[in-house]
Write a protein that holds these residues in place. Structure first.
Motif, PDB file in Angstrom:
ATOM      1  N   MET A   1      -4.245  -2.374 -17.839  1.00 36.34           N
ATOM      2  CA  MET A   1      -4.175  -2.396 -19.533  1.00 36.34           C
ATOM      3  C   MET A   1      -2.681  -2.662 -19.910  1.00 36.34           C
ATOM      4  O   MET A   1      -2.628  -3.725 -20.702  1.00 36.34           O
ATOM      5  N   ALA A   2      -1.839  -2.141 -19.372  1.00 42.98           N
ATOM      6  CA  ALA A   2      -0.313  -2.311 -19.751  1.00 42.98           C
ATOM      7  C   ALA A   2       0.300  -3.555 -19.238  1.00 42.98           C
ATOM      8  O   ALA A   2       0.676  -4.225 -19.902  1.00 42.98           O
ATOM      9  N   VAL A   3      -0.216  -3.989 -17.868  1.00 44.15           N
ATOM     10  CA  VAL A   3       0.164  -5.176 -17.572  1.00 44.15           C
ATOM     11  C   VAL A   3      -0.331  -6.284 -18.397  1.00 44.15           C
ATOM     12  O   VAL A   3       0.623  -7.113 -19.121  1.00 44.15           O
TER      13      VAL A   3
ATOM     14  N   VAL B   1       0.903  -1.128   0.017  1.00 45.80           N
ATOM     15  CA  VAL B   1      -0.051   0.091  -0.052  1.00 45.80           C
ATOM     16  C   VAL B   1       0.965   1.135   0.110  1.00 45.80           C
ATOM     17  O   VAL B   1       1.551   1.355   0.784  1.00 45.80           O
ATOM     18  N   LEU B   2       0.715   2.143  -0.820  1.00 43.42           N
ATOM     19  CA  LEU B   2       1.387   3.311  -1.022  1.00 43.42           C
ATOM     20  C   LEU B   2       0.499   4.618  -0.921  1.00 43.42           C
ATOM     21  O   LEU B   2      -0.530   4.647  -1.434  1.00 43.42           O
ATOM     22  N   GLY B   3       1.179   5.493  -0.434  1.00 39.58           N
ATOM     23  CA  GLY B   3       0.442   6.775  -0.418  1.00 39.58           C
ATOM     24  C   GLY B   3       0.918   8.021  -1.114  1.00 39.58           C
ATOM     25  O   GLY B   3       2.204   7.991  -1.450  1.00 39.58           O
ATOM     26  N   PHE B   4      -0.021   8.773  -1.623  1.00 40.19           N
ATOM     27  CA  PHE B   4       0.519   9.980  -2.660  1.00 40.19           C
ATOM     28  C   PHE B   4      -0.462  11.109  -2.201  1.00 40.19           C
ATOM     29  O   PHE B   4      -1.438  11.031  -1.674  1.00 40.19           O
ATOM     30  N   LYS B   5       0.522  12.378  -2.320  1.00 38.67           N
ATOM     31  CA  LYS B   5      -0.238  13.737  -2.274  1.00 38.67           C
ATOM     32  C   LYS B   5      -0.533  14.211  -3.630  1.00 38.67           C
ATOM     33  O   LYS B   5      -0.212  13.663  -4.571  1.00 38.67           O
ATOM     34  N   GLN B   6      -1.279  15.262  -3.348  1.00 45.49           N
ATOM     35  CA  GLN B   6      -1.759  15.840  -4.511  1.00 45.49           C
ATOM     36  C   GLN B   6      -0.672  16.347  -5.555  1.00 45.49           C
ATOM     37  O   GLN B   6       0.452  16.626  -5.135  1.00 45.49           O
ATOM     38  N   THR B   7      -0.765  15.866  -6.776  1.00 45.89           N
ATOM     39  CA  THR B   7       0.016  16.514  -7.957  1.00 45.89           C
ATOM     40  C   THR B   7       1.167  15.345  -7.943  1.00 45.89           C
ATOM     41  O   THR B   7       1.825  15.395  -9.320  1.00 45.89           O
ATOM     42  N   GLN B   8       1.328  14.322  -7.025  1.00 45.14           N
ATOM     43  CA  GLN B   8       2.443  13.181  -7.351  1.00 45.14           C
ATOM     44  C   GLN B   8       1.902  12.345  -8.186  1.00 45.14           C
ATOM     45  O   GLN B   8       0.825  11.764  -8.553  1.00 45.14           O
ATOM     46  N   HIS B   9       3.085  11.695  -9.033  1.00 49.31           N
ATOM     47  CA  HIS B   9       2.664  10.524 -10.073  1.00 49.31           C
ATOM     48  C   HIS B   9       2.435   9.286  -9.507  1.00 49.31           C
ATOM     49  O   HIS B   9       3.397   8.853  -8.643  1.00 49.31           O
ATOM     50  N   LEU B  10       1.492   8.574  -9.733  1.00 50.13           N
ATOM     51  CA  LEU B  10       1.431   7.312  -9.317  1.00 50.13           C
ATOM     52  C   LEU B  10       2.129   6.072 -10.461  1.00 50.13           C
ATOM     53  O   LEU B  10       2.769   5.327 -10.212  1.00 50.13           O
ATOM     54  N   CYS B  11       2.157   6.561 -11.892  1.00 53.52           N
ATOM     55  CA  CYS B  11       2.782   5.933 -12.674  1.00 53.52           C
ATOM     56  C   CYS B  11       3.213   7.187 -13.870  1.00 53.52           C
ATOM     57  O   CYS B  11       2.496   8.128 -13.997  1.00 53.52           O
ATOM     58  N   TYR B  12       4.176   6.739 -14.423  1.00 51.61           N
ATOM     59  CA  TYR B  12       4.300   7.522 -15.764  1.00 51.61           C
ATOM     60  C   TYR B  12       4.276   7.002 -17.044  1.00 51.61           C
ATOM     61  O   TYR B  12       4.732   5.894 -17.022  1.00 51.61           O
ATOM     62  N   ARG B  13       3.744   7.747 -18.060  1.00 47.13           N
ATOM     63  CA  ARG B  13       3.545   7.165 -19.382  1.00 47.13           C
ATOM     64  C   ARG B  13       5.159   6.598 -19.715  1.00 47.13           C
ATOM     65  O   ARG B  13       6.065   7.317 -19.693  1.00 47.13           O
ATOM     66  N   GLY B  14       5.125   5.578 -20.326  1.00 41.35           N
ATOM     67  CA  GLY B  14       6.491   4.700 -20.873  1.00 41.35           C
ATOM     68  C   GLY B  14       7.016   3.991 -19.954  1.00 41.35           C
ATOM     69  O   GLY B  14       7.898   3.238 -20.345  1.00 41.35           O
ATOM     70  N   ASP B  15       6.736   3.973 -18.424  1.00 49.15           N
ATOM     71  CA  ASP B  15       7.190   3.094 -17.769  1.00 49.15           C
ATOM     72  C   ASP B  15       6.770   1.591 -18.082  1.00 49.15           C
ATOM     73  O   ASP B  15       5.863   1.362 -18.572  1.00 49.15           O
ATOM     74  N   ASP B  16       7.913   0.697 -17.562  1.00 47.63           N
ATOM     75  CA  ASP B  16       7.383  -0.601 -17.625  1.00 47.63           C
ATOM     76  C   ASP B  16       6.325  -1.024 -16.855  1.00 47.63           C
ATOM     77  O   ASP B  16       6.130  -0.685 -15.855  1.00 47.63           O
ATOM     78  N   ALA B  17       5.551  -1.922 -17.242  1.00 48.67           N
ATOM     79  CA  ALA B  17       4.352  -2.316 -16.553  1.00 48.67           C
ATOM     80  C   ALA B  17       4.490  -3.261 -15.888  1.00 48.67           C
ATOM     81  O   ALA B  17       4.558  -4.655 -16.252  1.00 48.67           O
ATOM     82  N   LYS B  18       4.674  -3.278 -14.218  1.00 44.89           N
ATOM     83  CA  LYS B  18       5.056  -4.146 -13.508  1.00 44.89           C
ATOM     84  C   LYS B  18       4.140  -4.673 -12.314  1.00 44.89           C
ATOM     85  O   LYS B  18       4.282  -5.648 -11.613  1.00 44.89           O
ATOM     86  N   CYS B  19       2.958  -3.670 -12.392  1.00 42.60           N
ATOM     87  CA  CYS B  19       2.095  -4.156 -11.284  1.00 42.60           C
ATOM     88  C   CYS B  19       0.798  -3.570 -11.708  1.00 42.60           C
ATOM     89  O   CYS B  19       0.599  -2.583 -12.592  1.00 42.60           O
ATOM     90  N   VAL B  20      -0.282  -3.716 -10.883  1.00 42.78           N
ATOM     91  CA  VAL B  20      -1.692  -3.378 -10.976  1.00 42.78           C
ATOM     92  C   VAL B  20      -1.850  -2.643  -9.777  1.00 42.78           C
ATOM     93  O   VAL B  20      -1.586  -3.176  -8.726  1.00 42.78           O
ATOM     94  N   GLY B  21      -2.470  -1.348  -9.843  1.00 40.83           N
ATOM     95  CA  GLY B  21      -2.928  -0.751  -8.685  1.00 40.83           C
ATOM     96  C   GLY B  21      -4.387  -0.940  -8.342  1.00 40.83           C
ATOM     97  O   GLY B  21      -5.387  -0.958  -9.382  1.00 40.83           O
ATOM     98  N   LEU B  22      -4.816  -0.762  -7.162  1.00 45.81           N
ATOM     99  CA  LEU B  22      -6.360  -0.322  -6.809  1.00 45.81           C
ATOM    100  C   LEU B  22      -6.369   0.725  -5.940  1.00 45.81           C
ATOM    101  O   LEU B  22      -5.762   0.877  -4.797  1.00 45.81           O
ATOM    102  N   LEU B  23      -7.141   1.755  -6.419  1.00 43.95           N
ATOM    103  CA  LEU B  23      -7.140   2.912  -5.526  1.00 43.95           C
ATOM    104  C   LEU B  23      -8.178   2.705  -4.250  1.00 43.95           C
ATOM    105  O   LEU B  23      -9.389   2.159  -4.347  1.00 43.95           O
TER     106      LEU B  23
END
Length: 101
Positions: A59-61, A11-33
């Protein structure tokens, strides 16, 4: 089996404007908000809102590629549960439980 599955989840925490993932990154995991909100961003435009209970990055995974868009937190309390699909540790688990996907 649920106990085994929980052992793979982070489980990961993010603040406003932080990226959860970037376009072009390798797809290594699936996330559930789990909490908060996020948006899928392509070419600096929001194309999809993500709410608690929504999956992200799937989708990428499952297509075996790279991330097609950025995902950005729009809340200061966003929590995401991640499951590493391509991890050598969990390949057997995924194969044994295709009904989960």
């Amino acid at each position: 089996d649920l106990k085994t599955l929980l052992g793979f989840i982070t489980v990961l925490g993010f603040k406003q404007t932080q990226h959860l993932c970037y376009r072009g990154d390798d797809a290594k995991c699936v996330g559930l908000l789990l909490r908060g909100a996020a948006e899928v961003v392509m070419d600096e435009r929001s194309i999809l809102n993500i709410a608690p209970g929504d999956f992200l990055g799937e989708m990428a995974v499952f297509q075996g590629g790279k991330r097609g868009a950025d995902v950005v937190s729009v809340d200061n309390r966003t929590l995401v549960a991640t499951f590493p699909i391509n991890s050598a540790q969990n390949v057997g688990f995924v194969d044994k439980h295709p009904d989960l996907w």
